[in-house]
Design an enzyme around this catalytic site. Structure first.
Site, PDB file in Angstrom:
ATOM      1  N   HIS A  80       2.227   9.909  -8.538  1.00 38.31           N
ATOM      2  CA  HIS A  80       3.678  10.114  -8.659  1.00 38.31           C
ATOM      3  C   HIS A  80       4.002  11.236  -9.648  1.00 38.31           C
ATOM      4  O   HIS A  80       4.945  11.993  -9.432  1.00 38.31           O
ATOM      5  CB  HIS A  80       4.365   8.804  -9.058  1.00 38.31           C
ATOM      6  N   THR A 112       8.012   4.725   2.137  1.00 37.43           N
ATOM      7  CA  THR A 112       7.971   5.379   0.836  1.00 37.43           C
ATOM      8  C   THR A 112       9.069   4.829  -0.062  1.00 37.43           C
ATOM      9  O   THR A 112      10.090   4.349   0.427  1.00 37.43           O
ATOM     10  CB  THR A 112       8.069   6.910   0.954  1.00 37.43           C
ATOM     11  N   THR A 113       8.835   4.885  -1.366  1.00 37.03           N
ATOM     12  CA  THR A 113       9.771   4.352  -2.364  1.00 37.03           C
ATOM     13  C   THR A 113      10.716   5.458  -2.813  1.00 37.03           C
ATOM     14  O   THR A 113      10.262   6.402  -3.482  1.00 37.03           O
ATOM     15  CB  THR A 113       8.985   3.846  -3.597  1.00 37.03           C
ATOM     16  N   LYS A 115      12.778   7.503  -5.136  1.00 32.19           N
ATOM     17  CA  LYS A 115      12.622   7.514  -6.603  1.00 32.19           C
ATOM     18  C   LYS A 115      13.750   8.277  -7.276  1.00 32.19           C
ATOM     19  O   LYS A 115      14.195   9.290  -6.759  1.00 32.19           O
ATOM     20  CB  LYS A 115      11.274   8.136  -6.976  1.00 32.19           C
ATOM     21  N   ASP A 186      10.019  -0.936  -5.147  1.00 33.84           N
ATOM     22  CA  ASP A 186       8.865  -1.151  -6.024  1.00 33.84           C
ATOM     23  C   ASP A 186       9.129  -2.402  -6.866  1.00 33.84           C
ATOM     24  O   ASP A 186      10.236  -2.577  -7.383  1.00 33.84           O
ATOM     25  CB  ASP A 186       8.699   0.091  -6.930  1.00 33.84           C
ATOM     26  N   GLY A 216       4.352  -2.509  -4.425  1.00 29.12           N
ATOM     27  CA  GLY A 216       4.128  -2.279  -5.854  1.00 29.12           C
ATOM     28  C   GLY A 216       3.134  -3.283  -6.402  1.00 29.12           C
ATOM     29  O   GLY A 216       2.696  -4.209  -5.691  1.00 29.12           O
ATOM     30  N   GLU A 246      -2.013  -9.204  -2.158  1.00 30.02           N
ATOM     31  CA  GLU A 246      -3.154  -8.513  -1.542  1.00 30.02           C
ATOM     32  C   GLU A 246      -4.311  -8.393  -2.519  1.00 30.02           C
ATOM     33  O   GLU A 246      -5.462  -8.353  -2.147  1.00 30.02           O
ATOM     34  CB  GLU A 246      -2.739  -7.118  -1.084  1.00 30.02           C
TER      35      GLU A 246
HETATM   36  C1  LIG Z   1      -2.797  -3.369  -2.077  1.00 28.12           C
HETATM   37  N1  LIG Z   1      -1.950  -2.327  -1.560  1.00 28.12           N
HETATM   38  C2  LIG Z   1      -0.678  -2.160  -1.996  1.00 28.12           C
HETATM   39  N2  LIG Z   1       0.006  -3.226  -2.481  1.00 28.12           N
HETATM   40  C3  LIG Z   1       1.275  -3.068  -2.944  1.00 28.12           C
HETATM   41  N3  LIG Z   1       1.923  -1.872  -2.984  1.00 28.12           N
HETATM   42  C4  LIG Z   1       1.288  -0.796  -2.503  1.00 28.12           C
HETATM   43  C5  LIG Z   1      -0.029  -0.887  -1.981  1.00 28.12           C
HETATM   44  N4  LIG Z   1      -0.398   0.357  -1.580  1.00 28.12           N
HETATM   45  C6  LIG Z   1       0.660   1.180  -1.858  1.00 28.12           C
HETATM   46  N5  LIG Z   1       1.664   0.486  -2.436  1.00 28.12           N
HETATM   47  C7  LIG Z   1       2.982   0.993  -2.906  1.00 28.12           C
HETATM   48  O1  LIG Z   1       3.201   2.292  -2.373  1.00 28.12           O
HETATM   49  C8  LIG Z   1       3.436   3.241  -3.434  1.00 28.12           C
HETATM   50  C9  LIG Z   1       2.899   4.590  -3.058  1.00 28.12           C
HETATM   51  O2  LIG Z   1       3.666   5.150  -2.017  1.00 28.12           O
HETATM   52  P1  LIG Z   1       5.176   5.672  -2.203  1.00 28.12           P
HETATM   53  O3  LIG Z   1       5.329   6.198  -3.608  1.00 28.12           O
HETATM   54  O4  LIG Z   1       6.076   4.508  -1.936  1.00 28.12           O
HETATM   55  O5  LIG Z   1       5.304   6.751  -1.175  1.00 28.12           O
HETATM   56  C10 LIG Z   1       2.740   2.611  -4.633  1.00 28.12           C
HETATM   57  O6  LIG Z   1       3.255   3.092  -5.863  1.00 28.12           O
HETATM   58  C11 LIG Z   1       3.018   1.126  -4.425  1.00 28.12           C
HETATM   59  O7  LIG Z   1       4.313   0.807  -4.895  1.00 28.12           O
END
Ligand SMILES: CNc1ncnc2c1ncn2[C@@H]1O[C@H](COP(=O)(O)O)[C@@H](O)[C@H]1O
Length: 248
Positions: A80, A112-113, A115, A186, A216, A246
């Site tokens: 990020h 995507t989050t 921001k 998030d 998140g 997860e």
């Molecule tokens: C075990 N796997 C996971 N569990 C939970 N959240 C996850 C993840 N893999 C990714 N992210 C979420 O996606 C964001 C990155 O993409 P964007 O900034 O949104 O595009 C991470 O910061 C997290 O909030």
């Protein structure tokens, strides 16, 4: 008992190539989880030259293979820092779409989050505008990201000022990818920020937004914080996806 054949490396390569040719549906891609290593290294090197990070400290973090859950979320924080400005969000969106299409993904749900970063004039809305600009700037493949139905289209919407460009050279033999978006909340965010994301998603339904995602670090936050926003999303007809336990 069935025994599994161990493939030689050239057999494995033939099989890998075959899998690439198969048309695929990708339902779980996070934008910042799908950035090319080469792009991350380039961005890190640039920030290193500006003295904002030490490139030698982050290079191995980016290239590391197996990661623990804690390391995954630390890496996201680093990603990020590297990607969260409007120009880079547009760039990575374009690259991620083109990469999925090159692997024959024909339908992609990209999450995507949105921001907010006041120090660079970024709001959740302007973050999403940068994503839409990325979708519009895809050139290597044909892309469909706005539903052709006008059900949710508001002619007075400020989103109309964004150049939306579904590229489709019909019959050209080019690859085509359908892309739909989910806006993520998030788990570090407040109830107000979560609701802002849901309202943004509702405004963007005409731009291919189909749902909301809660994601998140699973060790952060309380479900109750997001409940009102997620319930509102469902009432308004958005789909909701949840990350849950997860890894802990
Ligand atoms: C075990 N796997 C996971 N569990 C939970 N959240 C996850 C993840 N893999 C990714 N992210 C979420 O996606 C964001 C990155 O993409 P964007 O900034 O949104 O595009 C991470 O910061 C997290 O909030």
């Amino acid at each position: 008992m069935e025994t599994q054949k161990i493939l030689t490396s050239s057999e494995a390569e033939v099989e890998r190539r075959w899998w690439v040719t198969v048309p695929k549906v990708e339902l779980h891609a996070h934008l910042n989880g799908s950035v090319r290593d080469s792009t991350l290294l380039e961005l890190a090197r640039r920030l290193g030259e500006k003295g904002r990070i030490a490139f030698s400290d982050v290079e191995h973090v980016i290239l590391k293979g197996d990661r623990s859950c804690r390391e995954v979320f630390k890496l996201f924080d680093l990603i990020h820092v590297l990607t969260t400005d409007h120009k880079t969000v547009t760039r990575i969106t374009k690259e991620v779409i083109e990469d999925f299409a090159s692997e024959n993904v024909v339908y992609l749900e990209l999450r995507t989050t949105p921001k907010r970063n006041d120090s660079i004039g970024m709001s959740k809305r302007s973050y999403m505008e940068a994503v839409i600009n990325g979708l519009s700037s895809v050139t290597e493949v044909d892309i469909d990201f706005t539903p052709h139905s006008t059900d949710h289209h508001d002619p007075a919407s400020s989103w109309n000022s964004i150049a939306v460009n579904n590229v489709d050279h019909q019959g050209s033999g080019r690859k085509k990818i359908y892309v739909r978006l989910l806006l993520s909340i998030d788990r570090r965010e407040t109830a107000e920020a979560a609701m802002e994301t849901v309202k943004l998603a509702l405004e963007m339904r005409g731009l291919g937004v189909v749902g909301i995602d809660l994601s998140g670090n699973p060790s952060v936050g309380e479900w109750s914080t997001y409940l009102a926003a997620l319930q509102f999303a469902r009432e308004q007809g958005l789909y909701v996806t949840l990350h849950c336990g997860e890894c802990l």
